[in-house]
Design an enzyme around this catalytic site. Structure first.
Site, short mmCIF file in Angstrom:
data_model
loop_
_atom_site.label_atom_id
_atom_site.label_comp_id
_atom_site.label_asym_id
_atom_site.label_seq_id
_atom_site.Cartn_x
_atom_site.Cartn_y
_atom_site.Cartn_z
N GLY A 9 92.10 73.73 81.40
CA GLY A 9 91.91 72.31 81.13
C GLY A 9 90.76 71.81 81.97
CB THR A 10 89.01 68.55 82.21
OG1 THR A 10 90.15 67.68 82.26
CG2 THR A 10 88.49 68.63 80.79
CG ASP A 12 92.16 64.02 87.83
OD1 ASP A 12 93.00 64.28 88.71
OD2 ASP A 12 91.88 62.85 87.50
CB SER A 16 96.47 72.90 91.67
OG SER A 16 95.16 73.45 91.59
CD GLU A 87 90.50 75.61 91.94
OE1 GLU A 87 89.72 75.64 90.96
OE2 GLU A 87 90.99 74.56 92.37
CB ALA A 88 91.52 82.01 87.35
CD GLN A 89 87.83 77.31 88.19
OE1 GLN A 89 88.92 77.62 87.75
NE2 GLN A 89 87.67 76.38 89.13
#
Length: 216
Positions: A9-10, A12, A16, A87-89
């Site tokens: 998703g984006t 915000d 998490s 934060e897998a990106q």
């Protein structure tokens, strides 16, 4: 069957928070997970939510082999029932391959959380590899909102309060610090294309309903 699940998703939109909820639910049943993260807003080795929740995690730096790390924990007698990666990106494609190997060779569920595209609307390499490999890809249903009230679909980077579209792909910041030197804001596609942040709107720089026109 164990699976590699990617929740995206984006910024915000509660990624998490969901990661922490999965950790809470499973640990309450006596299961023990291993949490990885990368460049969290709370600092190294932390998984944090904007709701104020935080837990310790393993910092998945560029040289960390996630598969080897899990195997080492198991070989030492440690208990690992599942793996969470936030934060897998930011992870390298080869680290995503290691996550898939954890699922296939160790029969463990891996839950990955991350944003799909950067501030330039380009895919993060880690997210691209997750889309290619994941057994399940889910878009989070908690919709972030643009300042105009529309559904936010894009991440914008701001420097000194102004939106920028060039620069390094990874610069750590947060939507809660959008007025700082480097911050982020979620926008709908229309206002991302027009580089219209909430600050620009409040300053009356350009009406959100009028396209910029250069006098002929």
């Amino acid at each position: 069957m164990s699976e590699l699940a990617f929740f995206s998703g984006t910024m915000d939109c509660g990624k998490s928070t969901l990661a922490l909820q999965i950790e809470h639910n499973r640990s309450a049943r006596g299961l023990q997970g291993l949490i990885f993260t990368r460049d969290d807003r709370a600092g190294e080795g932390k998984l944090s939510s904007r709701l104020g929740l935080v837990t310790d995690a393993v910092e998945a730096g560029p040289g960390l082999d996630l598969y080897a790390y899990v195997v080492e924990q198991l070989s030492r007698g440690g208990k690992v029932d599942y793996v969470i990666v936030d934060e897998a990106q930011f992870l390298a494609p080869e680290q995503i391959d290691q996550m898939a190997r954890i699922v296939d060779d160790l029969n463990l569920d891996v839950f990955a959380f991350g944003i799909t595209t950067d501030f330039r609307t380009k895919l993060f390499p880690g997210s691209q590899r997750l889309i290619e490999l994941a057994d399940r890809v889910e878009t989070l249903q908690v919709e972030a909102m643009c300042w105009c009230g529309s559904r936010a679909t894009h991440n914008a980077r701001t420097v000194g309060g102004e939106m920028v579209v060039e620069g390094e792909q990874v610069v750590v910041g947060d939507v809660a610090r959008s007025a700082a030197e480097v911050g982020y804001e979620v926008l709908c596609r229309r206002h991302h294309r027009r580089q219209m942040t909430s600050a620009a709107s409040q300053a009356g720089a350009l009406s959100p309903d009028v396209l910029p026109v250069t006098p002929g």
